[in-house]
Design a protein around this motif. Structure first.
Motif, short mmCIF file in Angstrom:
data_model
loop_
_atom_site.label_atom_id
_atom_site.label_comp_id
_atom_site.label_asym_id
_atom_site.label_seq_id
_atom_site.Cartn_x
_atom_site.Cartn_y
_atom_site.Cartn_z
N MET A 200 18.16 20.73 6.64
CA MET A 200 17.57 20.13 5.43
C MET A 200 16.87 18.82 5.76
SD MET A 200 20.26 21.05 2.51
CE MET A 200 21.29 21.89 3.67
N ALA A 201 15.87 18.58 5.00
CA ALA A 201 15.00 17.44 5.33
C ALA A 201 15.75 16.12 5.17
CB ALA A 201 13.79 17.46 4.42
N LYS A 202 15.32 15.15 5.95
CA LYS A 202 15.96 13.84 5.97
C LYS A 202 15.55 13.05 4.73
CE LYS A 202 16.02 9.97 8.96
NZ LYS A 202 14.96 9.31 9.68
N LYS A 203 16.52 12.31 4.21
CA LYS A 203 16.22 11.51 3.03
C LYS A 203 15.90 10.07 3.42
CE LYS A 203 18.63 14.27 -0.34
NZ LYS A 203 19.61 14.41 -1.38
N ILE A 204 15.09 9.44 2.58
CA ILE A 204 14.77 8.03 2.81
C ILE A 204 15.13 7.24 1.55
CG2 ILE A 204 12.93 8.50 4.47
CD1 ILE A 204 10.94 8.00 2.21
N PHE B 190 17.02 4.32 -4.53
CA PHE B 190 17.51 5.70 -4.56
C PHE B 190 17.09 6.42 -3.28
CE2 PHE B 190 13.32 5.94 -6.45
CZ PHE B 190 12.79 7.12 -5.98
N LEU B 191 17.82 7.49 -3.00
CA LEU B 191 17.52 8.31 -1.83
C LEU B 191 16.71 9.53 -2.27
CD1 LEU B 191 20.95 8.40 0.03
CD2 LEU B 191 18.87 7.17 0.73
N CYS B 192 15.72 9.88 -1.45
CA CYS B 192 14.94 11.07 -1.78
C CYS B 192 14.37 11.65 -0.50
CB CYS B 192 13.81 10.74 -2.75
SG CYS B 192 12.58 9.65 -2.04
N GLU B 193 13.97 12.91 -0.61
CA GLU B 193 13.16 13.49 0.45
C GLU B 193 11.71 13.13 0.16
OE1 GLU B 193 13.59 17.64 1.50
OE2 GLU B 193 15.50 17.71 0.42
N PRO B 194 10.92 12.86 1.20
CA PRO B 194 9.52 12.49 0.96
C PRO B 194 8.76 13.55 0.15
CG PRO B 194 10.09 12.02 3.23
CD PRO B 194 11.27 12.76 2.63
N ARG B 195 9.17 14.81 0.27
CA ARG B 195 8.44 15.84 -0.45
C ARG B 195 8.79 15.87 -1.94
NH1 ARG B 195 11.13 21.51 1.66
NH2 ARG B 195 13.30 20.85 1.67
N GLN B 196 9.78 15.13 -2.33
CA GLN B 196 10.11 15.13 -3.76
C GLN B 196 9.07 14.32 -4.53
OE1 GLN B 196 14.43 13.89 -3.42
NE2 GLN B 196 14.56 15.47 -5.01
N THR B 197 8.59 14.90 -5.59
CA THR B 197 7.66 14.14 -6.42
C THR B 197 8.44 13.10 -7.22
OG1 THR B 197 7.89 15.64 -8.28
CG2 THR B 197 6.15 16.15 -6.67
N LEU B 198 7.69 12.17 -7.75
CA LEU B 198 8.33 11.17 -8.60
C LEU B 198 9.03 11.86 -9.77
CD1 LEU B 198 8.93 8.33 -9.63
CD2 LEU B 198 6.58 8.22 -10.53
N LEU B 199 8.39 12.88 -10.31
CA LEU B 199 9.00 13.60 -11.44
C LEU B 199 10.36 14.18 -11.04
CD1 LEU B 199 8.96 14.84 -14.27
CD2 LEU B 199 7.65 16.76 -13.32
N GLU B 200 10.39 14.81 -9.88
CA GLU B 200 11.64 15.42 -9.43
C GLU B 200 12.70 14.34 -9.20
OE1 GLU B 200 11.13 17.94 -5.99
OE2 GLU B 200 13.30 18.20 -5.76
#
Lengths: 303, 92, 774, 157
Positions: D1-5, D18-28
């Motif tokens: 699974m992709a790394k979170k930043i 907050f932590l997110c994956e770069p591919r997550q949109t702001l909406l997500e």
């Protein structure tokens, strides 16, 4: 969406390095309104996104005696709200006001619109009408390209590996210059151009003769089309409906559209003439100083 | 006697008659009475002891939830029509 | 009688109409604040511990055998928890059941949820994946290898009925009202309504118009994509949280598809972001249940993408329609014929039956015939869409009526009044009308300032059209709990899409003579009240409102009985007026009585209803358009709708229904359509290219609420949700004719289509000899 | 699974990491990582406006912003429109005018309308319709929405 790396360089050089390192699977991110949609829909297979909006030059807008320079990632919203652009380059607002809806304009940039290189892009015929110069940075330094030479095929352009668009340079408009962009869409907003037309004219001091003109069409060829013969036919001609109609016919002849879900060949050929003639009328009015940017909403069928 | 409107595609069974009379205090009785005069018509209207799925009976202008058990008056008008549930017609 | 003022006042102000205190006012809905602050929980908003995310793999082909499905690569992807295909579904019987909205073949229902042997449309679900996040679920789905054997796509009525047409469903035979054909076919059913003597009628006509029309597939276009979360617990109990027009319809369908008893399934309806008929059929719900079961009883949420919504859910039928009508010298219609060919999509069940009822309904006809054909094609299984089938056929019929009126030299409104259906006239299926308000809607339009005002300018035109919708009753269940402080908790199961919690609560408040604010209405799950039909067919304010009325009566009567006991007087001596109980010198306000009557025993009421005497609705509409002759683009300049609303319980929401139906109808009329390529791929599955109207495409929509109370409802309620979408396409087409001289014979009247038609007309005119002075 | 930043930002006036994956949109990220469910996904590609938020005061589709892009920036969502528990005048007028039916588009409309009035406190009906053209509503026909927005504008004047 596939997993991606995100980098946000602060300078052109850093961006060049990041893009070069990422190779073919790296792409600069401007407003993202095309790119992120493509990623979401799985239409783009990228590993690295290089967000160029933290580079000051990319979002800068400078307007003065030497013309207008737009950072490639400057948003339509920031252009719309710039009174100096509204006064000096009203036709530019024709495009920035109808790319997407308000919220798309909050992010979308002319650079992005150009680099996405859609044949139907709403800014490119306008940029051609304005004789815009594209400033490109890359591993081999900087270079410039005339905007009409930028797009090479649907979704393709002259940018090489590691290269990206930095800025758009609008030359100082000559005296008695006027331009306009119109597109035809079935709705009044939120649509892709069936045909787009951008025209500019330079009139004689008395406003009665067309000294030079540029005509460009969108969505009627694999790339936005610079219709030089239409501009040539207008040069030296008196301002008259007959003159404009002749140019419109030449534009129609130059158009070589396809039929797709957004329009048919006969419809697009026909609209090429209609919109060319309409944009020329507005460009002439603007050159004469009789039409303002604030009418543009109505001009674009928003009335 | 009740007036029964025969659906056009069943009129071959009634010799082309659009409206026929039939005796009965319920739709079930009316259908049975019809079938005596026009053999085969009950099979077209009824399936597994109920009005055929997708069709319904109307008595005096109102669709009858009770189906074959619905009451029929001596002067009633009876129609067999495609049912309209929730706005979408069922089409057999 | 008419009300065009959008401004409302909340609460209980006597409005002076029929003595109602609550009915006719415009209070704020109970869910309003949550919806303007973003707190309301819709289906995609459901969160819970351990939640997995589902994704549905769909067929890229319109018509193909599925020869094999290999899920091994997908299963190996880290983060994937379960994969299901049709093989995980129990075998469904090829039989018809009444579920949700009308009769459904269970095999077709099941096959639509996960394709079995055949994929029957581009977007047909083939497999489901559950994973720890939606991105992995999607990646895994792309790793599933499906081997297809392509078949030629059958996309239209003409394709489907061609002699050598490929057959979509092996077992399908034409059902002609119980008489079943012998040959495999794509024509699922044929029916006819007929009365009088058609030939004699046409022979008596002085003018006859006979035309054929085509309308394209359109989608309901709700802004909320389908979404559902399912939890299959280790104990076998199943819960589904979903966005649906009918929680019991979901329960019924899922239980049939998965072959489980209803007692094992609870359906919890979330807030719903629009439906318009498209959120009745289940799509992802059974898949989510199977995935939850297979993934170790963890909850699974599936949220459809917009592209999937357009490709695989709800559209309503495209159609070919022929209408022939004749009128005598006096302008009376002497005969009318309508032939309706509706594309059902992949499985039988187009709304052609309803369309037949709409077709000629506004007119009093002695000689008429309507033929209906239900035809399967390789498009998504059609679903109900607001007055299903009505807009298509009204476009055709109202165009012919307009042309006939013109040929007779009559004003189109007067022509409709002369021929309009009234009480005791018969609808197309032969049933007699009770009191209806059709003529009143035409008169309201004719007498409106809009109709009376001139419309000047080149390429401008005005069009009028009428429409009918039968409405529906259906079954409703509700309970009411009297709180000791004088408030009432109203539990009902009709999903609230447009403010029905308010319009139902208002009827309970009116019945009990208490304030609207004293009633707390909420929508409950399938375990809480008895069976309740879908929010559809314009039935909710009518039927569930009737249940609420009954609850009010019951509570009031029981309160009287208990107060009689309390005061030790005969029950018949108790009166209740203006919120106060009285008996002789005793008196007690409602709120106090609510406490007193419950000292010994709590008080609640339940009501179940299934009214069968529902009042149909009519609408007449008027539109002004302007055409850009160089581009073919239509601008809607002005729009007025008159509708018989029976009695407007909450006028703002009634106006909202009217305006919303008109807006959808305009979209259908001018731009909305499914566009397929030759291989049957849907090309415009996005809100960019499926062009619904934006705020800039519409003017304000003027509303005239005509109130002809429905005699069989205590407050005169008729359904108001649907008939408003029936006339717009016809009205716009007639306005386009007035503006351009072109009679459009297809929808949408898009710029491309209109331009082509104008060119054709010009070419025709050029080819005709100039009228000479020979 | 992709790394979170980790992303450090301001949302509705509150500084947040907050932590997110770069591919997550702001909406997500708003909905799934931060529990702010008021922004809705109607289309996922910028054509319906149901996910609209303000990014540094500018109206954007949150479905077309990558989460890492909001590092150091200021986001206002529908949850940040009401101030101190008091409904914003737009929220109040939407209720009074019955400007919502199903309500799924309502958060987006209110955020968009706020951005409009921030830039143009006295819009004409045409201005309002043009500005709101990127917000689709399928229930109302826009009439009551436009009236509510214009009512607030007049109220401000």
């Amino acid at each position: 969406m596939q997993a991606i790396d995100y980098v946000a360089p602060n300078s052109v050089d850093e961006a060049v390095s990041a893009l070069a390192a990422g190779g073919a699977s790296a792409r600069p991110l401007g407003g993202g309104t095309d790119l992120i949609a493509q990623l979401q829909e799985g239409r783009s297979d990228l590993d690295t996104i290089v967000d160029v909006k933290r580079i000051p030059e990319l979002t800068a807008i400078s307007i003065g005696g030497d013309g207008l320079t737009l950072g490639a990632a400057a948003s339509c919203h920031s252009i719309n709200n710039n009174q100096a652009i509204r006064d000096g380059y009203p036709a530019l607002i024709d495009s920035t006001h109808l790319i997407g809806g308000t919220q798309i304009q909050g992010r979308a940039s002319l650079g992005g619109n150009l680099c996405n290189s859609s044949p139907a892009a709403d800014s490119i015929p306008n940029l051609i009408a304005h004789s815009v110069i594209c400033h490109i940075a890359g591993p081999n330094g900087r270079r410039t390209v005339a905007v009409e030479d930028f797009c090479t095929a649907p979704g393709r352009n002259v940018l090489g590996n590691g290269e990206f668009l930095v800025a758009l340079e609008f030359p100082v408009p000559p005296a008695n210059f006027g331009a306009a962009y119109l597109r035809f869409i079935p709705r009044n907003e939120m649509d892709i151009a069936v045909v787009g037309a951008g025209s500019s004219v330079v009139l004689s001091d008395d406003g009665q003769t067309i000294e030079s003109a540029r005509v460009s069409l969108g969505a009627v060829a694999p790339t936005p089309l610079f219709v030089q013969e239409a501009g040539d036919a207008l040069a030296g001609q008196p301002v008259s409906e007959e003159t404009l109609a002749r140019a419109a016919e030449l534009a129609k002849d130059a158009a070589r559209p396809i039929s797709d879900m957004r329009g048919t060949i006969p419809q697009r050929k026909h609209l090429s003439a209609v919109l060319t003639q309409r944009t020329l009328r507005i460009a002439i009015d603007r050159a004469r100083g009789t039409k303002t940017v604030d009418e543009l909403g109505r001009l674009n069928g928003h009335g | 006697m009740a007036q029964v409107w025969i659906p056009p595609l069943m009129r071959s069974l009634t010799g082309g008659q659009q409206i026929v009379e039939a005796e009965g205090a319920t739709v079930r009785e009316v259908v049975a009475a019809l079938d005596e005069f026009y053999p085969g018509i009950a099979d077209r209207i009824v399936e597994e002891g109920r009005i055929r799925p997708g069709w319904t009976v109307a008595v005096d202008g109102a669709v009858q939830n009770r189906g074959l058990r619905a009451a029929v008056g001596p002067e009633s008008e009876v129609h067999f029509v495609p049912s309209m549930a929730g706005g979408q017609a069922s089409t057999l | 009688m008419a009300n065009t003022n959008p401004n409302g006042s909340g609460g209980r102000a006597a409005n002076g109409q029929n003595g109602y205190k609550v009915i006719g006012t415009r209070p704020v809905r109970p869910d309003g604040v949550d919806k303007v602050t973003g707190r309301a929980v819709y289906a995609a908003d459901v969160q819970m511990t351990g939640l997995l995310h589902g994704f549905v793999l769909r067929s890229p082909h319109a018509h193909a055998y599925i020869r094999s499905i290999d899920t091994s690569k997908a299963e190996a992807l880290p983060g994937v928890r379960a994969i299901v295909t049709a093989a995980d579904l129990p075998a469904a019987e090829d039989k018809i059941e009444d579920l949700g909205e009308g009769a459904i073949n269970l095999k077709h229902l099941s096959d639509n949820v996960l394709a079995d042997e055949k994929a029957l449309y581009h977007g047909h679900a083939v497999a489901g994946v559950a994973a720890v996040n939606p991105h992995i679920a999607r990646e895994a789905a792309e790793l599933i290898e499906v081997e297809y054997e392509l078949l030629p796509p059958v996309m239209t009525v003409d394709d489907a009925l061609a002699d050598d047409a490929p057959i979509l469903l092996d077992g399908l035979r034409t059902d002609s009202m119980g008489e079943v054909g012998a040959e495999p076919t794509n024509l699922a059913s044929f029916f006819r309504h007929q009365r009088g003597d058609l030939d004699a009628g046409f022979a008596a006509a002085e003018q006859v118009v006979d035309r054929t029309y085509r309308t394209e597939t359109v989608h309901q276009g709700y802004i909320e994509p389908h979404a559902a979360t399912a939890l299959h617990s280790a104990d076998g109990q199943i819960t589904i949280w979903t966005s649906t027009q009918g929680s019991f319809a979901v329960r019924g369908q899922v239980c049939e598809i998965l072959q489980i008893p209803v007692s094992r399934l609870k359906v919890v309806p979330t807030e719903i972001g629009g439906g318009f008929g498209g959120k009745i059929n289940v799509y992802v719900e059974p898949v989510a249940v199977l995935l939850s079961q297979k993934a170790g009883h963890e909850p699974v949420k599936i949220v459809m993408s917009r592209a999937d919504v357009l490709a695989a859910t709800g559209p309503t039928s495209g159609s070919n329609i022929r209408v022939k009508m004749g009128a005598d010298a006096g302008g009376k219609i002497t005969a009318a014929l309508a032939e309706l060919y509706y594309e059902a999509g992949a499985y039988p069940g187009s709304p052609v039956g309803a369309a037949a009822n709409v077709s000629l309904a506004p007119y009093a006809l002695e000689n008429m015939q309507v033929d209906g054909y239900d035809i399967v094609v390789n498009r998504p299984r059609s679903a109900a869409y607001r007055a299903p089938g009505g807009t298509n056929v009204a476009f055709a019929v109202e165009s012919v009526v307009d042309e006939l009126a013109e040929k007779m030299g009559m004003d189109p409104a007067e022509f409709r009044i002369l021929n309009g259906a009234k009480e005791n006239d018969r609808r197309p299926d032969g049933l007699q009308y009770a009191r209806i308000g059709h003529i009143e809607t035409v008169e309201s339009i004719r007498d409106s300032e809009h109709y009376q005002s001139p419309l000047e300018g080149k390429y401008r035109g005005r069009g009028i059209a009428s429409g009918y919708w039968n409405n529906w009753g259906g079954q409703s269940s509700a309970t009411a709990v009297l709180n000791p402080d004088g408030t009432v908790n109203l539990n009902e199961a009709s999903t609230d899409i447009g403010g029905t919690r308010a319009s139902i609560a208002m009827q309970l408040a009116e019945a009990m003579d208490i304030e609207y604010e004293q009633v707390k209405a909420r929508v409950v799950d399938t375990d809480t009240v008895s069976y309740n039909d879908v929010t559809g067919g314009s039935r909710t304010t009518y039927s569930t409102g009737l249940a609420a009325y009954n609850l009010g009566q019951q509570l009031k009567e029981e309160m009287k009985r208990r107060l009689a006991d309390h005061w030790d007087v005969p029950a018949e001596n108790i009166s209740y007026e203006d919120g106060v109980f009285e008996a002789g010198s005793e008196s007690m306000p409602f709120a106090e009585a609510a406490g007193v009557v419950q000292r010994d025993e709590p008080l609640m009421a339940s009501s179940t209803v299934h009214p069968q005497d529902f009042g149909p609705g009519f609408s007449t509409q008027l539109v002004d358009v302007e055409i850009d002759p160089e581009t073919g683009k239509i601008t809607i300049l002005r729009y007025t709708i008159a509708q018989d609303v029976g009695k407007a319980i909450h006028p703002s929401y009634v106006e909202g229904q009217m305006q919303g139906g008109v807006a959808q109808g305009i979209g259908w009329a001018i731009n909305e359509e499914y566009i397929y390529d030759d291989e049957g791929h849907l090309l415009n599955a996005s809100l960019l290219d499926y062009r619904m109207p934006t705020a800039l495409d519409l003017p304000m929509i003027e509303t005239i609420m005509v109130e002809v109370p429905h005699p069989a409802h205590p407050y005169g309620v008729r359904g108001v949700g649907e008939v408003n979408i029936v006339p717009p396409a016809g009205a716009v087409a007639n306005a386009v004719y007035a503006a351009t001289g072109v009679r459009m014979e297809k929808l949408p009247i898009s710029p491309a289509n209109l331009l082509e038609a104008m060119w054709a007309k010009e070419a025709e005119a050029a080819a005709e000899p100039v009228p000479g002075d020979d | 699974m992709a790394k979170k930043i980790a992303v450090e930002t301001t949302i509705n006036g509150e500084e947040t990491i907050f932590l997110c994956e770069p591919r997550q949109t702001l909406l997500e990220a708003l909905r799934d990582n931060l529990g702010l469910i008021g922004s809705k996904e109607g289309c996922g590609n910028g054509n319906c406006g149901a996910c609209n938020v303000l990014l540094d005061g500018v109206l954007v589709n949150s479905c077309l912003v990558l989460s890492p892009e909001i590092e150091g920036r200021d986001v206002v969502t529908i949850e940040g429109i009401a101030v101190d528990g008091e409904l914003h005048p737009l929220q109040q007028k939407f209720l009074e005018h019955a400007s919502l039916q199903c309500g799924i588009c309502t958060p987006g409309f209110i955020v968009s309308a706020k951005a409009l009035l921030d830039e143009n406190p006295d819009p004409s009906e045409h201005d309002a319709r043009l500005w709101l053209a990127g917000n689709l509503c399928r229930c109302t026909g826009y009439d009551k929405i436009v009236r509510a927005v214009l009512d607030v504008a007049e109220g401000d004047a």
